[in-house]
Design a protein around this motif. Structure first.
Motif, short mmCIF file in Angstrom:
data_model
loop_
_atom_site.label_atom_id
_atom_site.label_comp_id
_atom_site.label_asym_id
_atom_site.label_seq_id
_atom_site.Cartn_x
_atom_site.Cartn_y
_atom_site.Cartn_z
N UNK A 1 49.39 53.85 36.60
CA UNK A 1 48.59 53.60 37.78
C UNK A 1 47.21 53.07 37.38
N UNK A 2 46.61 53.70 36.40
CA UNK A 2 45.29 53.26 35.97
C UNK A 2 45.37 51.88 35.33
N UNK A 3 46.44 51.62 34.60
CA UNK A 3 46.63 50.31 33.98
C UNK A 3 46.76 49.23 35.05
N UNK A 4 47.44 49.54 36.12
CA UNK A 4 47.59 48.57 37.21
C UNK A 4 46.25 48.30 37.89
N UNK B 1 43.30 48.46 36.47
CA UNK B 1 42.49 47.67 35.55
C UNK B 1 42.93 46.21 35.55
N UNK B 2 44.24 45.97 35.55
CA UNK B 2 44.70 44.58 35.56
C UNK B 2 44.36 43.88 36.87
N UNK B 3 44.45 44.59 37.99
CA UNK B 3 44.08 43.99 39.27
C UNK B 3 42.58 43.70 39.35
N UNK B 4 41.75 44.59 38.78
CA UNK B 4 40.32 44.36 38.83
C UNK B 4 39.90 43.22 37.91
N UNK B 5 40.67 42.96 36.85
CA UNK B 5 40.36 41.81 35.99
C UNK B 5 40.70 40.50 36.70
N UNK B 6 41.75 40.51 37.51
CA UNK B 6 42.13 39.29 38.23
C UNK B 6 41.22 39.04 39.42
N UNK B 7 40.88 40.10 40.15
CA UNK B 7 40.06 39.98 41.36
C UNK B 7 38.81 40.82 41.18
N UNK B 8 37.72 40.20 40.80
CA UNK B 8 36.49 40.94 40.52
C UNK B 8 35.88 41.58 41.76
N UNK B 9 36.25 41.10 42.92
CA UNK B 9 35.69 41.67 44.14
C UNK B 9 36.29 43.04 44.45
N UNK B 10 37.34 43.44 43.76
CA UNK B 10 37.94 44.76 43.99
C UNK B 10 37.23 45.88 43.24
N UNK B 11 36.39 45.55 42.28
CA UNK B 11 35.72 46.57 41.47
C UNK B 11 34.85 47.49 42.33
N UNK B 12 34.01 47.00 43.25
CA UNK B 12 33.23 47.92 44.08
C UNK B 12 34.11 48.83 44.95
N UNK B 13 35.23 48.31 45.40
CA UNK B 13 36.13 49.14 46.21
C UNK B 13 36.70 50.28 45.38
N UNK B 14 37.12 50.00 44.15
CA UNK B 14 37.65 51.05 43.29
C UNK B 14 36.57 52.08 42.94
N UNK B 15 35.35 51.62 42.71
CA UNK B 15 34.25 52.53 42.39
C UNK B 15 33.93 53.42 43.59
#
Length: 82
Positions: A1-4, A6-20
């Motif tokens: 789950x965590x690996x998925x 990380x890979x999604x956040x590398x592809x779409x940088x706009x998802x990083x604030x949502x995950x945080x």
């Protein structure tokens, strides 16, 4: 789950604030629920030795998480002891 994640956040940088934000909210909820479970006088973990823990509270004990206008140090008891 965590690996998925990380890979999604590398592809779409706009998802990083949502995950945080989601992680911060989940941590806050877990801390608040643990505070309620451990320090709230309505919760009794040991029913044999302390069946009614709310009777041992004095009038100047603050058991709410946050109180806006009440100064608990100046309150007086208004009732009999049970």
């Amino acid at each position: 789950m965590l690996c998925q994640i990380i890979t999604q956040s590398k592809k779409h940088l706009s998802l990083i604030p949502r995950f945080v934000c989601t992680g911060a909210r989940s941590t806050g909820v877990a801390l608040y629920l643990s505070c309620l479970a451990l320090f709230n006088p309505d919760v009794s973990w040991d029913r044999k030795n302390n069946p009614e823990p709310w009777n041992k509270l004095g009038p100047n004990d603050q058991y709410k998480f946050y109180s806006v206008n009440v100064d608990y140090s100046k309150l007086k008891k208004e009732g009999p002891d049970f």
